[in-house]
Scaffold this motif. Structure first.
Motif, PDB file in Angstrom:
ATOM      1  N   GLY A 166       0.822  -1.203   0.000  1.00  0.00           N
ATOM      2  CA  GLY A 166       0.000   0.000   0.000  1.00  0.00           C
ATOM      3  C   GLY A 166       0.858   1.256   0.000  1.00  0.00           C
ATOM      4  N   LYS A 167       0.321   2.348   0.607  1.00  0.00           N
ATOM      5  CA  LYS A 167       1.050   3.612   0.622  1.00  0.00           C
ATOM      6  C   LYS A 167       2.394   3.481   1.331  1.00  0.00           C
ATOM      7  CE  LYS A 167      -2.524   7.100   0.268  1.00  0.00           C
ATOM      8  NZ  LYS A 167      -3.166   8.242   0.907  1.00  0.00           N
ATOM      9  N   ALA A 168       2.435   2.670   2.361  1.00  0.00           N
ATOM     10  CA  ALA A 168       3.693   2.474   3.091  1.00  0.00           C
ATOM     11  C   ALA A 168       4.765   1.895   2.176  1.00  0.00           C
ATOM     12  CB  ALA A 168       3.471   1.552   4.291  1.00  0.00           C
ATOM     13  N   GLY A 169       4.374   1.059   1.240  1.00  0.00           N
ATOM     14  CA  GLY A 169       5.330   0.496   0.281  1.00  0.00           C
ATOM     15  C   GLY A 169       5.936   1.560  -0.607  1.00  0.00           C
ATOM     16  N   GLY A 170       5.102   2.500  -1.090  1.00  0.00           N
ATOM     17  CA  GLY A 170       5.609   3.596  -1.905  1.00  0.00           C
ATOM     18  C   GLY A 170       6.584   4.469  -1.133  1.00  0.00           C
ATOM     19  N   LEU A 171       6.246   4.753   0.125  1.00  0.00           N
ATOM     20  CA  LEU A 171       7.142   5.531   0.978  1.00  0.00           C
ATOM     21  C   LEU A 171       8.446   4.779   1.228  1.00  0.00           C
ATOM     22  CD1 LEU A 171       7.614   8.038   2.715  1.00  0.00           C
ATOM     23  CD2 LEU A 171       6.507   6.823   4.606  1.00  0.00           C
ATOM     24  N   PHE A 172       8.337   3.492   1.447  1.00  0.00           N
ATOM     25  CA  PHE A 172       9.528   2.659   1.673  1.00  0.00           C
ATOM     26  C   PHE A 172      10.473   2.715   0.475  1.00  0.00           C
ATOM     27  CE2 PHE A 172      11.640  -1.489   1.242  1.00  0.00           C
ATOM     28  CZ  PHE A 172      12.386  -1.490   2.427  1.00  0.00           C
ATOM     29  N   VAL A 173       9.911   2.612  -0.735  1.00  0.00           N
ATOM     30  CA  VAL A 173      10.737   2.672  -1.946  1.00  0.00           C
ATOM     31  C   VAL A 173      11.351   4.061  -2.087  1.00  0.00           C
ATOM     32  CG1 VAL A 173      10.667   2.624  -4.469  1.00  0.00           C
ATOM     33  CG2 VAL A 173       9.588   0.813  -3.155  1.00  0.00           C
ATOM     34  N   ALA A 174      10.595   5.114  -1.822  1.00  0.00           N
ATOM     35  CA  ALA A 174      11.134   6.478  -1.932  1.00  0.00           C
ATOM     36  C   ALA A 174      12.297   6.685  -0.963  1.00  0.00           C
ATOM     37  CB  ALA A 174      10.034   7.494  -1.666  1.00  0.00           C
ATOM     38  N   VAL A 175      12.146   6.227   0.268  1.00  0.00           N
ATOM     39  CA  VAL A 175      13.228   6.352   1.250  1.00  0.00           C
ATOM     40  C   VAL A 175      14.429   5.505   0.829  1.00  0.00           C
ATOM     41  CG1 VAL A 175      13.889   5.862   3.644  1.00  0.00           C
ATOM     42  CG2 VAL A 175      11.720   6.996   3.158  1.00  0.00           C
ATOM     43  N   GLY A 176      14.162   4.314   0.315  1.00  0.00           N
ATOM     44  CA  GLY A 176      15.249   3.463  -0.155  1.00  0.00           C
ATOM     45  C   GLY A 176      16.031   4.094  -1.290  1.00  0.00           C
ATOM     46  N   VAL A 177      15.334   4.747  -2.220  1.00  0.00           N
ATOM     47  CA  VAL A 177      16.000   5.428  -3.328  1.00  0.00           C
ATOM     48  C   VAL A 177      16.843   6.592  -2.791  1.00  0.00           C
ATOM     49  CG1 VAL A 177      15.587   6.889  -5.356  1.00  0.00           C
ATOM     50  CG2 VAL A 177      14.379   4.721  -5.100  1.00  0.00           C
ATOM     51  N   MET A 178      16.312   7.335  -1.809  1.00  0.00           N
ATOM     52  CA  MET A 178      17.087   8.435  -1.222  1.00  0.00           C
ATOM     53  C   MET A 178      18.350   7.919  -0.547  1.00  0.00           C
ATOM     54  SD  MET A 178      14.280  11.183   0.264  1.00  0.00           S
ATOM     55  CE  MET A 178      14.561  10.590   1.873  1.00  0.00           C
ATOM     56  N   ILE A 179      18.233   6.872   0.228  1.00  0.00           N
ATOM     57  CA  ILE A 179      19.400   6.306   0.910  1.00  0.00           C
ATOM     58  C   ILE A 179      20.422   5.814  -0.102  1.00  0.00           C
ATOM     59  CG2 ILE A 179      20.181   4.379   2.354  1.00  0.00           C
ATOM     60  CD1 ILE A 179      17.533   4.711   3.922  1.00  0.00           C
ATOM     61  N   SER A 180      19.955   5.135  -1.129  1.00  0.00           N
ATOM     62  CA  SER A 180      20.855   4.638  -2.166  1.00  0.00           C
ATOM     63  C   SER A 180      21.550   5.783  -2.886  1.00  0.00           C
ATOM     64  CB  SER A 180      20.066   3.787  -3.164  1.00  0.00           C
ATOM     65  OG  SER A 180      20.888   3.382  -4.219  1.00  0.00           O
ATOM     66  N   THR A 181      20.805   6.845  -3.188  1.00  0.00           N
ATOM     67  CA  THR A 181      21.383   8.000  -3.872  1.00  0.00           C
ATOM     68  C   THR A 181      22.463   8.658  -3.025  1.00  0.00           C
ATOM     69  OG1 THR A 181      19.317   8.376  -5.059  1.00  0.00           O
ATOM     70  CG2 THR A 181      20.842  10.239  -4.913  1.00  0.00           C
ATOM     71  N   PHE A 182      22.178   8.873  -1.741  1.00  0.00           N
ATOM     72  CA  PHE A 182      23.161   9.521  -0.869  1.00  0.00           C
ATOM     73  C   PHE A 182      24.362   8.617  -0.618  1.00  0.00           C
ATOM     74  CE2 PHE A 182      19.477  12.223   0.485  1.00  0.00           C
ATOM     75  CZ  PHE A 182      19.963  13.386  -0.099  1.00  0.00           C
ATOM     76  N   ALA A 183      24.156   7.320  -0.552  1.00  0.00           N
ATOM     77  CA  ALA A 183      25.292   6.403  -0.385  1.00  0.00           C
ATOM     78  C   ALA A 183      26.187   6.423  -1.617  1.00  0.00           C
ATOM     79  CB  ALA A 183      24.786   4.987  -0.113  1.00  0.00           C
ATOM     80  N   THR A 184      25.573   6.463  -2.794  1.00  0.00           N
ATOM     81  CA  THR A 184      26.349   6.544  -4.030  1.00  0.00           C
ATOM     82  C   THR A 184      27.102   7.866  -4.101  1.00  0.00           C
ATOM     83  OG1 THR A 184      24.779   5.122  -5.176  1.00  0.00           O
ATOM     84  CG2 THR A 184      26.186   6.503  -6.549  1.00  0.00           C
TER      85      THR A 184
END
Length: 181
Positions: A60-78
């Motif tokens: 649900g909505k929590a999944g979309g938020l989870f993916v958005a946060v994951g993309v942010m973390i991945s971007t900042f780690a890169t």
């Protein structure tokens, strides 16, 4: 780029590259299997955000938020890895006499190439002010081709003794220049 800072680089760098590549392959395959398990092939063909759609369908909505946060973390780690590794290039080239010696110094307390990191930050700031992502990317590629490749050329193909080392544009440097609008 950071082999000088790794214990036993002859052994550990190939090992890290092989294990890292295998891990990426396994994760990539498993994630794609998950996408096809959750979404129909037609849904995958008709979306540009497969991961977000799969997460939304599962959680649900929590999944979309989870993916958005994951993309942010991945971007900042890169970004973190790029900054730390990228600053070592001018530092090493300065240490070898190919760049200004000011970039060859280490911070007295942290033992990091602070001048090289600062120079990289200034150049990145100027590039960021330049406009769109496409123009930024083109300028970064041009900068690497124009300034980093010639110093590598001098390192690996030095001029004969007594001859002057000339700045030479090679084909990989000329093509991006000619392709500019």
């Amino acid at each position: 780029m950071v082999a000088g800072e790794v214990d036993h680089p002859q052994r550990n760098i190939p090992r890290a590259l092989i294990i890292g590549c295998l891990l990426v392959i396994v994760v990539y395959v498993l994630v794609n299997i998950a996408y096809f398990w959750v979404l129909a092939p037609g849904d995958i063909l008709n979306t540009r955000t497969v991961a977000a759609d799969a997460a939304w369908r599962l959680l649900g909505k929590a999944g979309g938020l989870f993916v958005a946060v994951g993309v942010m973390i991945s971007t900042f780690a890169t970004l973190n890895g790029s900054i730390l590794a990228g600053s070592r290039i001018p530092y090493a080239q300065a240490r070898d006499g190919l760049f200004p010696q000011a970039l060859a110094g280490l911070h007295p307390r942290f033992h990091t190439p602070a001048a090289s990191i600062l120079a990289q930050a200034c150049i990145a700031g100027l590039f960021a002010l330049s406009g769109t992502y496409e123009s930024l990317y083109t300028k970064v590629i041009f900068f690497r081709m124009a300034f980093l490749c010639p110093s590598d050329r001098q390192r690996f193909h030095p001029a004969p003794p007594g001859a002057e080392s000339l700045f030479v544009l090679t084909a990989p440097q000329v093509i991006p220049i000619l392709s500019q609008n």
